[in-house]
Scaffold this motif. Structure first.
Motif, PDB file in Angstrom:
ATOM      1  N   ALA A   5      21.429  42.637  32.959  1.00  0.00           N
ATOM      2  CA  ALA A   5      21.328  41.661  31.874  1.00  0.00           C
ATOM      3  C   ALA A   5      22.215  42.059  30.700  1.00  0.00           C
ATOM      4  O   ALA A   5      22.914  41.222  30.131  1.00  0.00           O
ATOM      5  CB  ALA A   5      19.872  41.556  31.411  1.00  0.00           C
ATOM      6  N   PHE A   6      22.186  43.336  30.354  1.00  0.00           N
ATOM      7  CA  PHE A   6      22.988  43.803  29.215  1.00  0.00           C
ATOM      8  C   PHE A   6      24.477  43.601  29.494  1.00  0.00           C
ATOM      9  O   PHE A   6      25.222  43.132  28.640  1.00  0.00           O
ATOM     10  CB  PHE A   6      22.686  45.278  28.937  1.00  0.00           C
ATOM     11  CG  PHE A   6      23.324  45.771  27.669  1.00  0.00           C
ATOM     12  CD1 PHE A   6      22.810  45.410  26.431  1.00  0.00           C
ATOM     13  CD2 PHE A   6      24.450  46.578  27.711  1.00  0.00           C
ATOM     14  CE1 PHE A   6      23.401  45.847  25.255  1.00  0.00           C
ATOM     15  CE2 PHE A   6      25.048  47.017  26.541  1.00  0.00           C
ATOM     16  CZ  PHE A   6      24.520  46.650  25.317  1.00  0.00           C
ATOM     17  N   ARG A   7      24.876  43.952  30.704  1.00  0.00           N
ATOM     18  CA  ARG A   7      26.302  43.799  31.035  1.00  0.00           C
ATOM     19  C   ARG A   7      26.705  42.329  31.069  1.00  0.00           C
ATOM     20  O   ARG A   7      27.829  41.983  30.720  1.00  0.00           O
ATOM     21  CB  ARG A   7      26.595  44.435  32.392  1.00  0.00           C
ATOM     22  CG  ARG A   7      26.393  45.940  32.384  1.00  0.00           C
ATOM     23  CD  ARG A   7      26.891  46.512  33.673  1.00  0.00           C
ATOM     24  NE  ARG A   7      26.280  47.788  33.961  1.00  0.00           N
ATOM     25  CZ  ARG A   7      26.657  48.543  34.976  1.00  0.00           C
ATOM     26  NH1 ARG A   7      27.623  48.149  35.786  1.00  0.00           N
ATOM     27  NH2 ARG A   7      26.076  49.698  35.198  1.00  0.00           N
ATOM     28  N   ASN A   8      25.786  41.480  31.516  1.00  0.00           N
ATOM     29  CA  ASN A   8      26.105  40.050  31.594  1.00  0.00           C
ATOM     30  C   ASN A   8      26.458  39.456  30.236  1.00  0.00           C
ATOM     31  O   ASN A   8      27.203  38.490  30.155  1.00  0.00           O
ATOM     32  CB  ASN A   8      24.921  39.271  32.183  1.00  0.00           C
ATOM     33  CG  ASN A   8      24.902  39.344  33.703  1.00  0.00           C
ATOM     34  OD1 ASN A   8      25.918  39.636  34.325  1.00  0.00           O
ATOM     35  ND2 ASN A   8      23.754  39.103  34.288  1.00  0.00           N
ATOM     36  N   LEU A   9      25.884  40.056  29.169  1.00  0.00           N
ATOM     37  CA  LEU A   9      26.154  39.529  27.833  1.00  0.00           C
ATOM     38  C   LEU A   9      27.635  39.583  27.491  1.00  0.00           C
ATOM     39  O   LEU A   9      28.125  38.793  26.694  1.00  0.00           O
ATOM     40  CB  LEU A   9      25.376  40.331  26.777  1.00  0.00           C
ATOM     41  CG  LEU A   9      23.874  40.162  26.729  1.00  0.00           C
ATOM     42  CD1 LEU A   9      23.320  40.921  25.549  1.00  0.00           C
ATOM     43  CD2 LEU A   9      23.498  38.692  26.635  1.00  0.00           C
ATOM     44  N   PHE A  10      28.323  40.541  28.093  1.00  0.00           N
ATOM     45  CA  PHE A  10      29.730  40.746  27.723  1.00  0.00           C
ATOM     46  C   PHE A  10      30.689  40.096  28.718  1.00  0.00           C
ATOM     47  O   PHE A  10      31.881  40.361  28.686  1.00  0.00           O
ATOM     48  CB  PHE A  10      30.005  42.241  27.561  1.00  0.00           C
ATOM     49  CG  PHE A  10      29.103  42.849  26.529  1.00  0.00           C
ATOM     50  CD1 PHE A  10      29.358  42.669  25.183  1.00  0.00           C
ATOM     51  CD2 PHE A  10      27.960  43.544  26.897  1.00  0.00           C
ATOM     52  CE1 PHE A  10      28.501  43.170  24.218  1.00  0.00           C
ATOM     53  CE2 PHE A  10      27.095  44.054  25.952  1.00  0.00           C
ATOM     54  CZ  PHE A  10      27.369  43.871  24.606  1.00  0.00           C
ATOM     55  N   ARG A  11      30.157  39.235  29.580  1.00  0.00           N
ATOM     56  CA  ARG A  11      31.030  38.533  30.519  1.00  0.00           C
ATOM     57  C   ARG A  11      31.774  37.415  29.810  1.00  0.00           C
ATOM     58  O   ARG A  11      32.914  37.134  30.100  1.00  0.00           O
ATOM     59  CB  ARG A  11      30.191  37.953  31.662  1.00  0.00           C
ATOM     60  CG  ARG A  11      29.686  39.028  32.556  1.00  0.00           C
ATOM     61  CD  ARG A  11      28.677  38.506  33.506  1.00  0.00           C
ATOM     62  NE  ARG A  11      29.265  37.585  34.460  1.00  0.00           N
ATOM     63  CZ  ARG A  11      28.676  37.238  35.597  1.00  0.00           C
ATOM     64  NH1 ARG A  11      27.499  37.743  35.905  1.00  0.00           N
ATOM     65  NH2 ARG A  11      29.245  36.418  36.413  1.00  0.00           N
ATOM     66  N   SER A 289      25.529  29.523  30.378  1.00  0.00           N
ATOM     67  CA  SER A 289      25.710  30.783  31.097  1.00  0.00           C
ATOM     68  C   SER A 289      25.185  30.675  32.534  1.00  0.00           C
ATOM     69  O   SER A 289      25.802  31.172  33.472  1.00  0.00           O
ATOM     70  CB  SER A 289      24.979  31.877  30.318  1.00  0.00           C
ATOM     71  OG  SER A 289      24.702  32.963  31.113  1.00  0.00           O
ATOM     72  N   ILE A 290      24.052  29.991  32.691  1.00  0.00           N
ATOM     73  CA  ILE A 290      23.461  29.840  34.031  1.00  0.00           C
ATOM     74  C   ILE A 290      24.345  28.944  34.899  1.00  0.00           C
ATOM     75  O   ILE A 290      24.633  29.269  36.054  1.00  0.00           O
ATOM     76  CB  ILE A 290      22.021  29.287  33.927  1.00  0.00           C
ATOM     77  CG1 ILE A 290      21.102  30.364  33.372  1.00  0.00           C
ATOM     78  CG2 ILE A 290      21.519  28.810  35.293  1.00  0.00           C
ATOM     79  CD1 ILE A 290      19.748  29.851  32.945  1.00  0.00           C
ATOM     80  N   TYR A 291      24.802  27.823  34.324  1.00  0.00           N
ATOM     81  CA  TYR A 291      25.637  26.906  35.117  1.00  0.00           C
ATOM     82  C   TYR A 291      26.940  27.568  35.551  1.00  0.00           C
ATOM     83  O   TYR A 291      27.433  27.319  36.638  1.00  0.00           O
ATOM     84  CB  TYR A 291      25.914  25.622  34.331  1.00  0.00           C
ATOM     85  CG  TYR A 291      24.787  24.628  34.447  1.00  0.00           C
ATOM     86  CD1 TYR A 291      24.427  24.106  35.687  1.00  0.00           C
ATOM     87  CD2 TYR A 291      24.058  24.220  33.340  1.00  0.00           C
ATOM     88  CE1 TYR A 291      23.380  23.213  35.813  1.00  0.00           C
ATOM     89  CE2 TYR A 291      23.009  23.314  33.448  1.00  0.00           C
ATOM     90  CZ  TYR A 291      22.681  22.818  34.694  1.00  0.00           C
ATOM     91  OH  TYR A 291      21.641  21.940  34.825  1.00  0.00           O
ATOM     92  N   GLU A 292      27.474  28.426  34.675  1.00  0.00           N
ATOM     93  CA  GLU A 292      28.700  29.143  35.041  1.00  0.00           C
ATOM     94  C   GLU A 292      28.461  30.094  36.207  1.00  0.00           C
ATOM     95  O   GLU A 292      29.358  30.378  36.980  1.00  0.00           O
ATOM     96  CB  GLU A 292      29.181  29.992  33.848  1.00  0.00           C
ATOM     97  CG  GLU A 292      30.111  29.257  32.938  1.00  0.00           C
ATOM     98  CD  GLU A 292      30.510  30.113  31.761  1.00  0.00           C
ATOM     99  OE1 GLU A 292      30.345  31.351  31.815  1.00  0.00           O
ATOM    100  OE2 GLU A 292      30.980  29.540  30.767  1.00  0.00           O
ATOM    101  N   ARG A 293      27.235  30.619  36.293  1.00  0.00           N
ATOM    102  CA  ARG A 293      26.945  31.659  37.290  1.00  0.00           C
ATOM    103  C   ARG A 293      26.085  31.137  38.437  1.00  0.00           C
ATOM    104  O   ARG A 293      25.452  31.915  39.130  1.00  0.00           O
ATOM    105  CB  ARG A 293      26.216  32.822  36.606  1.00  0.00           C
ATOM    106  CG  ARG A 293      27.088  33.572  35.629  1.00  0.00           C
ATOM    107  CD  ARG A 293      26.328  34.729  35.031  1.00  0.00           C
ATOM    108  NE  ARG A 293      25.334  34.297  34.071  1.00  0.00           N
ATOM    109  CZ  ARG A 293      24.293  35.018  33.682  1.00  0.00           C
ATOM    110  NH1 ARG A 293      24.098  36.204  34.193  1.00  0.00           N
ATOM    111  NH2 ARG A 293      23.446  34.564  32.802  1.00  0.00           N
TER     112      ARG A 293
END
Lengths: 405, 229
Positions: A5-11, A289-293
Motif C-alpha cells: 500500500a505504501f509503495r502504491n502511493l508513489f506510483r 487509482s483503482i480504475y487504473e489498476r
C-alpha cells in the motif's frame, strides 16, 4: 499489504501529491480557522470584561432586571472590606448608576449616568483609556465625561454645560445638577458612545441622595482572569448571600454566551464542510487509482489474494495518504498559526453583536488542533476509502482481466 | 491416471435475452490428467479464455460443474475460492501481470506471503525458482527494468513457486518475439516434465501447439475436436 500500500502511493506521484495537498490544506485551514476563532473569542471576552463590565459584578438582587435605582447595596462598606481582604481579587470599583435626561444648550437625550471612583475605575475598565480629548476625572464635583456620539448629538465640546435630570433614590423626587464636559471618550462600541456619561462617584451619590455606604454596583477583576476556560470564583460564591448577587461576566451577558457558543461551533461546521469536500476528493482519487489498476487487481485476486486483503490494501493506502496529509497539514498549520499568533490578523474595525473588535486577532494554538483534527482527517479518509475498498474487493477477476486484454 | 481437471456440461452464457445471448462456452465436458501439457486452441471468440477462466475459478459457469482434484469450484465463492486458487492453481497471463512496485523477488514471494510461508523458506524457494527460470541476479529488479521475456519468466516463477497442481496460461507468448516465445515454452515444458505439473494454455501460437501433448480445438464455445499426441 501495508508495504504494498505504501509503495502504491508513489506510483502516481502527481495524484498522490494533489490528494495530500487537498487534505493537508483542509487540515491547515481548519487549524488556522480554529486558532482565529479562539483568538476572536479571547478578544471578545477581553473587550467585554476589559471595557466596562469587568470580570464580575456585585449588585442587589433584582437590580439588573430594570436597573431600578432604589435597589442599591446598603452595606457597601462591609462588602468593600470583604473585597479588600480577598487575595484572588486584583481590583474592584464601586459604581452608582442611574438613567437620566441629559441636556445641553442645544439638545436633549436620554442616557445612563455612571458615578465612578476616579482612581479605582481605572483598574477595572477602559474609561480612562477611551479618552480622546479633555481630562480624566480628578474628583471635582462638576466633571463629566461624555461619549463621542452623544457629544455630537448634544452638540457639546469640552467645557460646555450639561444638565442631568434624574430621580432621587427612595423618594423619586426629580433632581437636577449642572456639569461641564471635562472629557470626551470613545470606546468604539456604539451603545457606550451614544448613551453613557461618567461623573465622579461622590457627585452621583449627592445628586441621587445616596450615602457613602450605598452603591449600585461593584465591578471586579481577578488576579487569575475569569475567561472562557474559567468563569468560577469562590469569592463570587461567598458573596452570593441574601440580597446580594455576584455574577461573572458570562452570567451578566447571557446573549454573549450564545454568540460565543455559536463561534465555537462554527469551527465544527467549517471543519465538517472542509472534510466533506476533502473526503469526496479522496473517494475520487481512490476510484481513479483503482480504475487504473483494475487489471492488476484482477491478477492479484486471480493468484489468490482474498477480497478482504484487497479491501485492506486500499484502506492502508488511504491511511498512509491521510498520515502524510496530516504531517503536511500540521506543519503548515503550525507555521501559519505561529506567524498569526505573533503578528495578528487585522480585520479593521468590526462590531460584533455590540462588541467592538477593533484590534488585530491573534490566533491561538490549542492541543486539539494538533491531536483531534488530524485524527478526524485520518478517520474520515479511511471512512471515505471504505466504499472504493469494497468496490475493489468485489472485482471479478475474469471481468478485470478482460478489460485490458 | 486420475483426472485433475474435469468439466461436465459446463456453460457460460452472456446476455439476458435471445437476441443478445452469447454462448461463450456451451456444454463443454473435458477431463485433463495430471502432468498433461494441454493447449486450448481456436480462433478469437471461440471461448478459449472463458473456458480457462472457468477452470481457474475466475468466473462462475452459467451451468455445469468444474472440478479440480475432485473439488467442485463452481460451487465455491469469496475467500474459499481465493484460497483454493492460491493453493492449487498458478496463473500466467498475457503480459503486464506483475506488481510494478515490487521487485521480481517480491513478486514471486507475494503468493507465499499469502500462504503464510515463513521468511527463510520464502527466500530459499525464491532463489531456487529464479535459478530454474534463468533469472539469477535479476531478483532485485522491478518489472520496468526487465524485458518482456524476463517479465514472463518472473510470472512463470510466481505461478510455480507455490507448487500448484495446475498452471493456467492465457496466451503467454502473445507479447513476446519468436525467440523469447520459444525459450519460454521450452522452459515451461521442462518444468512440466520435471515437476509433473499440469499445464493448460489458451493460444493461437503454432509453437505452443507443436509442443503441446494435447490440443483441444474450440469453435463457437464448443469443443470441435480433442487431439492427444
Amino acid at each position: 499489504m501495508a508495504s504494498l500500500a505504501f509503495r502504491n502511493l508513489f506510483r502516481n506521484t502527481r495524484r498522490t501529491v494533489l490528494t495530500v495537498m487537498l487534505m493537508g490544506f483542509s487540515l491547515t485551514a481548519l487549524i488556522v480557522f480554529d486558532g482565529l476563532m479562539r483568538g476572536m473569542i479571547t478578544l471578545m471576552v477581553d473587550n467585554i470584561t476589559g471595557t466596562l463590565t469587568g470580570e464580575a459584578q456585585i449588585h442587589r438582587v433584582g437590580y439588573l432586571e430594570n436597573l431600578d435605582v432604589d435597589l442599591y447595596i446598603d452595606n457597601a462598606n462591609e462588602i468593600e472590606a470583604q473585597l479588600q481582604q480577598d487575595i484572588s481579587l486584583q481590583a474592584y470599583a464601586p459604581r452608582v448608576i442611574t438613567g437620566a435626561m441629559i441636556s445641553s444648550s442645544y439638545n436633549v437625550s436620554g442616557g445612563i449616568v455612571y458615578g465612578v471612583d476616579a482612581v479605582l475605575e481605572q483598574t477595572v475598565s477602559k474609561v480612562r483609556e477611551a479618552m480622546i480629548s479633555g481630562e480624566y476625572l480628578s474628583g471635582e464635583d462638576s466633571e463629566l465625561l461624555i461619549g463621542v456620539s452623544m457629544a455630537e448629538l448634544l452638540e457639546v465640546e469640552l467645557g460646555d454645560r450639561i444638565v442631568l435630570t434624574l430621580s432621587e433614590v427612595d423618594n423619586g423626587e426629580l433632581a437636577q445638577a449642572l456639569f461641564r464636559v471635562s472629557g470626551i471618550i470613545e470606546f468604539g462600541m456604539r451603545e457606550l458612545d451614544e448613551n453613557f456619561v461618567f461623573i465622579n462617584l461622590a457627585s452621583a451619590r449627592q445628586v441621587l441622595g445616596m450615602s457613602e455606604q450605598q452603591t449600585h454596583e461593584f465591578a471586579l477583576n481577578f488576579i487569575t482572569p475569569l475567561d472562557m476556560a474559567n468563569t468560577n470564583s469562590p469569592l463570587l460564591d461567598k458573596l452570593n448571600v441574601g440580597e446580594i448577587e455576584a455574577l461573572n461576566w458570562l452570567e451578566l451577558n447571557p446573549d454573549i454566551s450564545l454568540i460565543l457558543e455559536i463561534s465555537r461551533y462554527s469551527s465544527v461546521m467549517i471543519g465538517a464542510i472542509l472534510f466533506l469536500l476533502a473526503s469526496l476528493g479522496v473517494i475520487n482519487s481512490m476510484f481513479m487509482s483503482i480504475y487504473e489498476r483494475i487489471y492488476e487487481f484482477g491478477v492479484i485476486k486471480a493468484i489468490g489474494t482474498r477480497p478482504k486483503d484487497i479491501r485492506n490494501l486500499i484502506l492502508f493506502e488511504a491511511l498512509f495518504l491521510s498520515l502524510i496529509s496530516c504531517v503536511m497539514g500540521i506543519a503548515l498549520g503550525a507555521a501559519i498559526g505561529a506567524y498569526t499568533s505573533t503578528n495578528g490578523v487585522a480585520f479593521g474595525e468590526m462590531e460584533f453583536s455590540g462588541i467592538a473588535l477593533n484590534n488585530a486577532i491573534f490566533t491561538e494554538f490549542n492541543i486539539i488542533q494538533f491531536t483531534q483534527f488530524p485524527l478526524y482527517v485520518v478517520l474520515l479518509t479511511v471512512i471515505a476509502a471504505i466504499y472504493p475498498a469494497r468496490f475493489a474487493s468485489r472485482i471479478i477477476p475474469s471481468d478485470a482481466l478482460q478489460r485490458s486484454l | 491416471m486420475s483426472a485433475v481437471i474435469s468439466t461436465t456440461d459446463v456453460c457460460r452464457f452472456f446476455g439476458d435475452d435471445e437476441e443478445t445471448l452469447v454462448k461463450a462456452v456451451d456444454n463443454v465436458s473435458i477431463e485433463i490428467e495430471r502432468g498433461e501439457f494441454t493447449a486450448l486452441v481456436g480462433p478469437s471468440g471461440s471461448g478459449k479464455t472463458t473456458l480457462l477462466h472457468l477452470i481457474g475459478g475466475l468466473d462462475n459457469p452459467t451451468s455445469g460443474s468444474v472440478k479440480l482434484s475432485g473439488t467442485n469450484i463452481a460451487a465455491m465463492s469469496g475467500t474459499a475460492l481465493s484460497d483454493f486458487r492460491r493453493d492449487h492453481i498458478g496463473f500466467i497471463f498475457q503480459a503486464y501481470n506483475l506488481i510494478p512496485v515490487f521487485s521480481a523477488e517480491e513478486n514471486i514471494e507475494y503468493i507465499m506471503l499469502l500462504q503464510g510461508v515463513d521468511a527463510v523458506e520464502r527466500k530459499r524457494r525464491v532463489s531456487e525458482i529464479l535459478a530454474q527460470v534463468g533469472l539469477e541476479g535479476l531478483g532485485d529488479r522491478r518489472p520496468n527494468k526487465l524485458s518482456g521475456g524476463q517479465q514472463q519468466r518472473v510470472a512463470i516463477a510466481r505461478a510455480m513457486v507455490s507448487r500448484p497442481e495446475i498452471i493456467l496460461a492465457d496466451e503467454p507468448t502473445a507479447n513476446l518475439d519468436s525467440k523469447n516465445g520459444i525459450a519460454l515454452l521450452d522452459l515451461m515444458k521442462e518444468l512440466n516434465e520435471s515437476h509433473n505439473m499440469t499445464f493448460i494454455f489458451s493460444t493461437h501460437d503454432e509453437k505452443i501447439m507443436k509442443r503441446a501433448s494435447r490440443l483441444i480445438h474450440m469453435q463457437d464455445g464448443k469443443i470441435e475436436f480433442d487431439e492427444k499426441k
